[in-house]
Design an enzyme around this catalytic site. Structure first.
Site, PDB file in Angstrom:
ATOM      1  N   ARG A  68      45.961 113.836   5.739  1.00  0.00           N
ATOM      2  CA  ARG A  68      46.297 115.027   6.520  1.00  0.00           C
ATOM      3  C   ARG A  68      45.120 115.973   6.738  1.00  0.00           C
ATOM      4  O   ARG A  68      44.814 116.375   7.860  1.00  0.00           O
ATOM      5  CB  ARG A  68      47.394 115.838   5.792  1.00  0.00           C
ATOM      6  CG  ARG A  68      48.761 115.304   5.982  1.00  0.00           C
ATOM      7  CD  ARG A  68      49.565 115.566   4.721  1.00  0.00           C
ATOM      8  NE  ARG A  68      49.312 114.455   3.816  1.00  0.00           N
ATOM      9  CZ  ARG A  68      50.101 113.415   3.690  1.00  0.00           C
ATOM     10  NH1 ARG A  68      51.220 113.389   4.318  1.00  0.00           N
ATOM     11  NH2 ARG A  68      49.780 112.408   2.911  1.00  0.00           N
ATOM     12  N   THR A  69      44.469 116.344   5.637  1.00  0.00           N
ATOM     13  CA  THR A  69      43.456 117.395   5.725  1.00  0.00           C
ATOM     14  C   THR A  69      42.259 116.921   6.556  1.00  0.00           C
ATOM     15  O   THR A  69      41.797 117.624   7.459  1.00  0.00           O
ATOM     16  CB  THR A  69      43.008 117.815   4.305  1.00  0.00           C
ATOM     17  OG1 THR A  69      44.183 118.108   3.556  1.00  0.00           O
ATOM     18  CG2 THR A  69      42.114 119.031   4.338  1.00  0.00           C
ATOM     19  N   LYS A 114      23.503 105.202  -3.566  1.00  0.00           N
ATOM     20  CA  LYS A 114      22.173 104.786  -4.044  1.00  0.00           C
ATOM     21  C   LYS A 114      21.649 105.740  -5.108  1.00  0.00           C
ATOM     22  O   LYS A 114      20.483 105.693  -5.466  1.00  0.00           O
ATOM     23  CB  LYS A 114      21.182 104.763  -2.874  1.00  0.00           C
ATOM     24  CG  LYS A 114      21.532 103.781  -1.777  1.00  0.00           C
ATOM     25  CD  LYS A 114      20.456 103.847  -0.701  1.00  0.00           C
ATOM     26  CE  LYS A 114      20.827 103.013   0.512  1.00  0.00           C
ATOM     27  NZ  LYS A 114      19.960 103.346   1.654  1.00  0.00           N
ATOM     28  N   ARG A 137      35.546 118.372   0.343  1.00  0.00           N
ATOM     29  CA  ARG A 137      36.602 118.064  -0.637  1.00  0.00           C
ATOM     30  C   ARG A 137      35.965 117.296  -1.784  1.00  0.00           C
ATOM     31  O   ARG A 137      35.192 116.360  -1.567  1.00  0.00           O
ATOM     32  CB  ARG A 137      37.709 117.237   0.011  1.00  0.00           C
ATOM     33  CG  ARG A 137      38.655 116.656  -1.014  1.00  0.00           C
ATOM     34  CD  ARG A 137      39.863 116.014  -0.411  1.00  0.00           C
ATOM     35  NE  ARG A 137      40.823 117.005   0.038  1.00  0.00           N
ATOM     36  CZ  ARG A 137      42.107 116.754   0.288  1.00  0.00           C
ATOM     37  NH1 ARG A 137      42.576 115.536   0.147  1.00  0.00           N
ATOM     38  NH2 ARG A 137      42.927 117.698   0.677  1.00  0.00           N
ATOM     39  N   HIS A 163      42.976 125.027  -2.655  1.00  0.00           N
ATOM     40  CA  HIS A 163      43.063 124.321  -1.372  1.00  0.00           C
ATOM     41  C   HIS A 163      43.503 125.380  -0.347  1.00  0.00           C
ATOM     42  O   HIS A 163      44.658 125.397   0.093  1.00  0.00           O
ATOM     43  CB  HIS A 163      44.084 123.185  -1.502  1.00  0.00           C
ATOM     44  CG  HIS A 163      44.101 122.218  -0.363  1.00  0.00           C
ATOM     45  ND1 HIS A 163      43.403 122.409   0.806  1.00  0.00           N
ATOM     46  CD2 HIS A 163      44.771 121.042  -0.218  1.00  0.00           C
ATOM     47  CE1 HIS A 163      43.641 121.380   1.617  1.00  0.00           C
ATOM     48  NE2 HIS A 163      44.459 120.544   1.016  1.00  0.00           N
TER      49      HIS A 163
HETATM   50  C1  NCD Z   1      47.142 117.906  -1.278  1.00  0.00           C
HETATM   51  C2  NCD Z   1      45.751 117.791  -1.871  1.00  0.00           C
HETATM   52  O1  NCD Z   1      45.006 116.887  -1.580  1.00  0.00           O
HETATM   53  O2  NCD Z   1      45.459 118.683  -2.624  1.00  0.00           O
HETATM   54  N1  NCD Z   1      47.336 117.190  -0.124  1.00  0.00           N
HETATM   55  C3  NCD Z   1      46.951 117.739   1.043  1.00  0.00           C
HETATM   56  O3  NCD Z   1      45.844 118.165   1.214  1.00  0.00           O
HETATM   57  N2  NCD Z   1      47.897 117.824   2.000  1.00  0.00           N
HETATM   58  C4  NCD Z   1      48.180 117.676  -2.277  1.00  0.00           C
HETATM   59  C5  NCD Z   1      48.205 116.385  -3.010  1.00  0.00           C
HETATM   60  O4  NCD Z   1      47.314 115.553  -2.923  1.00  0.00           O
HETATM   61  O5  NCD Z   1      49.177 116.214  -3.724  1.00  0.00           O
END
Ligand code: NCD
Length: 300
Positions: A53-54, A81, A103, A131
């Site tokens: 999703r993100t 590497k 991330r 997040h």
């Molecule tokens: C979340 C995450 O990655 O923190 N998912 C997301 O970004 N929609 C929640 C999760 O992984 O449970």
């Protein structure tokens, strides 16, 4: 916004939050969707952790604004590497991007990188810390259904210990005047979570009483070393949200989940797929608009 980065909800004022939500609502209007005003802008997605999703919504958001978006493939990068995280970031920085979207499975990595690069950094999830864009899109989803967030009773249910979504939502919902409660088994409850301004319930039925929104969290198995729950079957029995347990909340209570969902562990399919109660796919949809609003805010 005071900062050129978005690393934590804590850095946003109420006015900043409302500004992003209002902008995002404008992007939902089709007329405002395609914009090419960012054709000279470059965005790099630097995701060290899996994402559906993100990552996709950041990519779509950047492209809808007309920017060039590059998704760095970590598996085929020089990190394999032996290049360090900071060297990788500095290398990307030398190519002069406008935004680095990061991330990582370790808390604090986006902060660290924001001090080493010249561009804006967006935290797309760091370990179990924060997040922020998920909390913003959750707020937009709630606002579109309940109008006022202030005064709402919101329950966050499940694996709060490992959840960055929970932390960002607690900060944001508190700022906007909602009453936040946590419902979680003792083993998945972070110590001193009450200090963040939430009520804690260790009994699900009791915790759901009088609740307007139930935010269910995924059990974050990848962040667990050892066993936190006796078995998934038992977790579902006592803590998984099904129709019967949901009946303890208000009649019109709505269900949210950041995804990906684990059916039959933290949520029953019957509830997750109920389009009258579940906002899960709407959260995904609104994620693109929120990220467009944020990108525009940071680099215009
Ligand atoms: C979340 C995450 O990655 O923190 N998912 C997301 O970004 N929609 C929640 C999760 O992984 O449970």
């Amino acid at each position: 916004m005071k900062s050129k980065h978005l690393l934590s909800i804590k850095d946003l004022s109420i006015a900043d939050i409302n500004n992003i939500l209002t902008k995002a609502e404008k992007f939902l209007d089709k007329k405002n969707k395609k914009k090419n005003s960012f054709s000279d802008k470059n965005i790099i997605n630097l995701f060290f952790e899996d994402s559906t999703r993100t990552l996709t919504s950041f990519e779509l958001a950047g492209k809808q604004l007309g920017a060039s978006v590059i998704n760095m493939s970590i598996a085929t990068s020089s990190i394999k590497k032996g290049e360090t995280l900071i060297d990788t970031a500095m290398t990307l920085n030398a190519m002069d991007p406008d935004i680095l979207i990061v991330r990582h499975n370790m808390s604090g990595v986006p902060y660290l990188l924001s001090e080493k690069v010249n561009c804006s950094v967006i935290n797309a999830g760091d370990g179990s810390n924060e997040h922020p864009t998920q909390a913003l899109l959750d707020a937009l989803t709630i606002k579109r259904h309940k109008k006022n967030i202030a005064g709402l009773e919101v329950a966050i249910l499940g694996d709060v210990l490992h959840s960055r979504v929970a932390r960002s939502n607690i900060y944001l919902l508190n700022k906007l005047g909602a009453k936040v409660r946590i419902i979680s088994p003792p083993t998945l409850l972070p110590p001193k979570i009450e200090d963040l301004g939430v009520k804690v319930f260790k009994n699900l039925e009791e915790g759901l009483k009088n609740v307007d929104i139930v935010m269910v969290l995924r059990m974050q198995k990848e962040r667990m070393s050892g066993t936190f729950v006796p078995s998934e079957k038992e977790f579902f029995k006592f803590w998984g949200l099904d129709r019967k347990k949901l009946n303890n909340a208000k009649k019109n209570a709505l269900v949210m989940h950041p995804g990906p969902i684990n059916r039959g562990i933290e949520i029953d399919s019957d509830v997750a797929d109920d389009i009258g109660r579940s906002l899960i796919l709407e959260q995904v949809k609104l994620g693109v608009a929120i990220r467009m609003a944020l990108i525009e805010q940071l680099i215009k």
